[in-house]
Design an enzyme around this catalytic site. Sequence first.
Site, mmCIF file in Angstrom:
data_model
loop_
_atom_site.group_PDB
_atom_site.id
_atom_site.type_symbol
_atom_site.label_atom_id
_atom_site.label_comp_id
_atom_site.label_asym_id
_atom_site.label_seq_id
_atom_site.Cartn_x
_atom_site.Cartn_y
_atom_site.Cartn_z
ATOM 1 N N PRO A 12 0.788 -1.233 0.000
ATOM 2 C CA PRO A 12 0.000 0.000 0.000
ATOM 3 C C PRO A 12 0.822 1.286 0.000
ATOM 4 O O PRO A 12 0.260 2.372 -0.089
ATOM 5 C CB PRO A 12 -0.807 -0.121 1.293
ATOM 6 N N ASP A 35 4.287 2.885 -10.499
ATOM 7 C CA ASP A 35 2.939 3.433 -10.425
ATOM 8 C C ASP A 35 2.918 4.627 -9.481
ATOM 9 O O ASP A 35 3.764 4.749 -8.587
ATOM 10 C CB ASP A 35 1.960 2.382 -9.886
ATOM 11 N N LYS A 57 -1.224 5.314 -13.584
ATOM 12 C CA LYS A 57 -2.561 5.497 -14.146
ATOM 13 C C LYS A 57 -3.506 5.760 -12.991
ATOM 14 O O LYS A 57 -3.627 4.951 -12.083
ATOM 15 C CB LYS A 57 -3.008 4.251 -14.925
ATOM 16 N N ASP A 90 -0.683 -5.699 -4.505
ATOM 17 C CA ASP A 90 -0.146 -6.932 -5.087
ATOM 18 C C ASP A 90 -0.378 -6.856 -6.586
ATOM 19 O O ASP A 90 -1.495 -6.605 -7.042
ATOM 20 C CB ASP A 90 -0.850 -8.160 -4.506
ATOM 21 N N ILE A 93 -3.473 -8.476 -8.456
ATOM 22 C CA ILE A 93 -4.865 -8.164 -8.117
ATOM 23 C C ILE A 93 -5.240 -6.816 -8.722
ATOM 24 O O ILE A 93 -4.813 -5.760 -8.249
ATOM 25 C CB ILE A 93 -5.073 -8.160 -6.591
ATOM 26 N N MET A 172 -11.242 -0.033 -6.139
ATOM 27 C CA MET A 172 -11.612 1.000 -7.110
ATOM 28 C C MET A 172 -13.118 1.219 -7.140
ATOM 29 O O MET A 172 -13.734 1.355 -8.199
ATOM 30 C CB MET A 172 -11.085 0.626 -8.503
#
Length: 243
Positions: A12, A35, A57, A90, A93, A172
């Site tokens: 995280p 990311d 993204k 992860d 996922i 999300m």
Amino acid sequence: MSGFVSFVSAGPGDPELLTVKGATRLREADVVLYDDLASGAILDLARPGANLVAVGKRAGRPSTKQHHVNRLLVDYAATGARVVRLKSGDAGIFGRLEEELETLREAGIGYEIIPGVTSACVAAAQAGIPLTRRHTSRRVQFITGADVTGELPPNLNWAALADPEATTVVYMGRRTFPALAAKLIAHGLAADTPALFAESLGRADERLVRTTIAELAEQLARGGAASTAAVILFGALAGDYPS
């Protein structure tokens, strides 16, 4: 000479939750493609002089296109570089791992996948609850709250999601949870089913909110857009907490 790509799962965002193997690959890397949610303090572990390339993204923001990320992986590895693709949570996922693996396989480039701590596990741990319990929650299910268009996926298994004896984790789902909750209630899940809303996990502004699916849906419907990452848990265990 072809290089090698290590898919490192960053967790995280807390460097202490990164695996030892993941930290080792960061220290060895020539290039790190990272990311947005895998940036910050974790990048401090990278080898001095490594090329750090942002390829994040984020919903509602200008983002790196997936085909461009794929191309960068191949181009850097083709120079013989040791490449780390640093992914939040992860990598396996809801992380678009499959597209990147397929690109490397087609290019004949070797890779490895280093698993990490997904936000579902972190949210439960920070809340002091388990994800499963032998007699009341024998199943845990992970779903995405948004399809490729950003909307609630139309083909969800509503019978499974409305099972009161399961622990369900929504990734999300901040924007679509009001619609999801309405569907759940329509399919028989009690409106007062406990819910846990967790955002900015592992960071200084971490926030945990214990509520119900109906109340959370109402709160999120009023909340508008937000830039922080969040995960939602619901089911009997979401309301448990240490006394």
